[in-house]
Design a protein around this motif. Sequence first.
Motif, PDB file in Angstrom:
ATOM      1  N   MET A  95       0.806  -1.217   0.000  1.00  0.00           N
ATOM      2  CA  MET A  95       0.000   0.000   0.000  1.00  0.00           C
ATOM      3  C   MET A  95       0.844   1.274   0.000  1.00  0.00           C
ATOM      4  O   MET A  95       0.323   2.350  -0.230  1.00  0.00           O
ATOM      5  N   GLN A  96       2.140   1.166   0.282  1.00  0.00           N
ATOM      6  CA  GLN A  96       2.988   2.336   0.407  1.00  0.00           C
ATOM      7  C   GLN A  96       4.232   2.197  -0.469  1.00  0.00           C
ATOM      8  O   GLN A  96       4.722   1.081  -0.688  1.00  0.00           O
ATOM      9  N   PRO A  97       4.767   3.312  -0.973  1.00  0.00           N
ATOM     10  CA  PRO A  97       6.016   3.262  -1.740  1.00  0.00           C
ATOM     11  C   PRO A  97       7.169   2.719  -0.902  1.00  0.00           C
ATOM     12  O   PRO A  97       7.205   2.880   0.316  1.00  0.00           O
ATOM     13  N   GLY A  98       8.089   2.028  -1.581  1.00  0.00           N
ATOM     14  CA  GLY A  98       9.278   1.547  -0.901  1.00  0.00           C
ATOM     15  C   GLY A  98       9.129   0.199  -0.230  1.00  0.00           C
ATOM     16  O   GLY A  98      10.053  -0.244   0.443  1.00  0.00           O
ATOM     17  N   VAL A  99       7.996  -0.457  -0.395  1.00  0.00           N
ATOM     18  CA  VAL A  99       7.753  -1.758   0.224  1.00  0.00           C
ATOM     19  C   VAL A  99       7.796  -2.838  -0.849  1.00  0.00           C
ATOM     20  O   VAL A  99       7.183  -2.699  -1.905  1.00  0.00           O
ATOM     21  N   MET A 100       8.517  -3.921  -0.571  1.00  0.00           N
ATOM     22  CA  MET A 100       8.621  -5.011  -1.537  1.00  0.00           C
ATOM     23  C   MET A 100       7.424  -5.949  -1.401  1.00  0.00           C
ATOM     24  O   MET A 100       7.013  -6.302  -0.300  1.00  0.00           O
ATOM     25  N   GLY A 101       6.861  -6.343  -2.553  1.00  0.00           N
ATOM     26  CA  GLY A 101       5.750  -7.286  -2.514  1.00  0.00           C
ATOM     27  C   GLY A 101       4.820  -7.135  -3.697  1.00  0.00           C
ATOM     28  O   GLY A 101       5.244  -6.775  -4.800  1.00  0.00           O
ATOM     29  N   ILE A 102       3.529  -7.403  -3.463  1.00  0.00           N
ATOM     30  CA  ILE A 102       2.533  -7.443  -4.525  1.00  0.00           C
ATOM     31  C   ILE A 102       1.622  -6.221  -4.473  1.00  0.00           C
ATOM     32  O   ILE A 102       1.013  -5.929  -3.436  1.00  0.00           O
ATOM     33  N   ASP A 103       1.557  -5.502  -5.567  1.00  0.00           N
ATOM     34  CA  ASP A 103       0.527  -4.476  -5.754  1.00  0.00           C
ATOM     35  C   ASP A 103      -0.683  -5.199  -6.346  1.00  0.00           C
ATOM     36  O   ASP A 103      -0.648  -5.659  -7.487  1.00  0.00           O
ATOM     37  N   GLN A 104      -1.757  -5.329  -5.567  1.00  0.00           N
ATOM     38  CA  GLN A 104      -2.903  -6.115  -6.010  1.00  0.00           C
ATOM     39  C   GLN A 104      -3.737  -5.432  -7.104  1.00  0.00           C
ATOM     40  O   GLN A 104      -4.640  -6.045  -7.657  1.00  0.00           O
ATOM     41  N   ARG A 105      -3.441  -4.183  -7.423  1.00  0.00           N
ATOM     42  CA  ARG A 105      -4.132  -3.431  -8.470  1.00  0.00           C
ATOM     43  C   ARG A 105      -5.625  -3.284  -8.165  1.00  0.00           C
ATOM     44  O   ARG A 105      -6.506  -3.748  -8.890  1.00  0.00           O
ATOM     45  N   HIS A 106      -5.910  -2.612  -7.055  1.00  0.00           N
ATOM     46  CA  HIS A 106      -7.300  -2.401  -6.656  1.00  0.00           C
ATOM     47  C   HIS A 106      -8.071  -1.566  -7.676  1.00  0.00           C
ATOM     48  O   HIS A 106      -9.301  -1.663  -7.749  1.00  0.00           O
ATOM     49  N   ASP A 107      -7.362  -0.768  -8.459  1.00  0.00           N
ATOM     50  CA  ASP A 107      -8.057  -0.002  -9.499  1.00  0.00           C
ATOM     51  C   ASP A 107      -8.625  -0.919 -10.572  1.00  0.00           C
ATOM     52  O   ASP A 107      -9.779  -0.764 -11.004  1.00  0.00           O
ATOM     53  N   LEU A 108      -7.844  -1.922 -10.991  1.00  0.00           N
ATOM     54  CA  LEU A 108      -8.331  -2.853 -12.010  1.00  0.00           C
ATOM     55  C   LEU A 108      -9.417  -3.764 -11.462  1.00  0.00           C
ATOM     56  O   LEU A 108     -10.330  -4.172 -12.199  1.00  0.00           O
ATOM     57  N   ILE A 109      -9.331  -4.087 -10.183  1.00  0.00           N
ATOM     58  CA  ILE A 109     -10.373  -4.906  -9.557  1.00  0.00           C
ATOM     59  C   ILE A 109     -11.703  -4.155  -9.570  1.00  0.00           C
ATOM     60  O   ILE A 109     -12.759  -4.719  -9.894  1.00  0.00           O
ATOM     61  N   ALA A 110     -11.657  -2.869  -9.226  1.00  0.00           N
ATOM     62  CA  ALA A 110     -12.886  -2.068  -9.250  1.00  0.00           C
ATOM     63  C   ALA A 110     -13.440  -1.958 -10.671  1.00  0.00           C
ATOM     64  O   ALA A 110     -14.657  -2.022 -10.884  1.00  0.00           O
TER      65      ALA A 110
END
Length: 336
Positions: A280-295
Amino acid sequence: MSDAVTLQQIAEAAGLTRAAVSMALRNHPRIGAATRERVQRIARELGYRPNADLSRLMSVLRTARESRARPVLALVSDGPAPLASSGSATWIGFQRRATALGYRPEEFWIGGGDIPPERLVTILRTRAISGVVFAALRDPSLLARMNLSFFACACIGNVVHEPLLHRCASDKYENTRLACAKLWEKGCRRIGLAIPEEQEERVEQTFLAGYLVFHHRHRHADWASPLVEEQRWDSQRLCDWIERRRPDGVVAAYEGLPEAFEVRHLPKRRRPLVAVVNVMQPGVMGIDQRHDLIAEGAVDLVDAQLHRNEGGVPERQKTILIRGRWMESAEVRGRR
């Protein structure tokens, strides 16, 4: 019979007008259920096949005749604050797709408790709103208190289980496998999963499923059993678990674990690499779930129902899954 069967032929066989047959084939509510079923049965017996291109054109023409103003598409949320005012990726995607399809996006926030679910139904009907997207609700039981038969609706995420609506959600199974694979590429060979059990239950154990499949395919002598922590999120207990089980990589539910290592004075040689499954925040390693595309996917589900004159709780629920993307240093599209 051939594909050239016409509406007029069906109308003559059913003893109805062409207009009534057309509405019955589109499941229009102005035609009674018994008549709709009889017309559709006659159409099947005659071998009628709709023309998809013509159906789309007529849908556009009907929409233009029914209203010159853009119809409202509602987003219902119950978070701490309205999504539209918080830089939410969900609102950005909802607004973008609804506008592109010709709707006027509007949020109905019920998180303050001022609008009971029963009253929300009255408000939506009074404003002639027939399309509703439900955000990933904190209290999914709210939907059980709403009469959804008046609306074409879909929900975001997979936390709503009753009633079971069409939904668009992140592909947590594949996202977790991707996070494990990225940690493996970085040299991790004892990968752990730290997801609270309550969260797993809300998402139907899909994080755990992705992790266990990856473990099954990559386990070895030093990683013979899964490393899973499912208790409530507590930084001290997590650090104790890491010291006890010694994972060299962790797929975690939340951000902040590396900071907890400092606060809890976890020795640096014991600190695993951490990949967050919902960055949810810049600088964090992991998965961006793309909540915009989900919506956006949820909007598409509602739009399709509106064009078919469908509504209420579906007989056969559909789910769209959106895969996230790996972020080494996240530039995410706002908060959820």
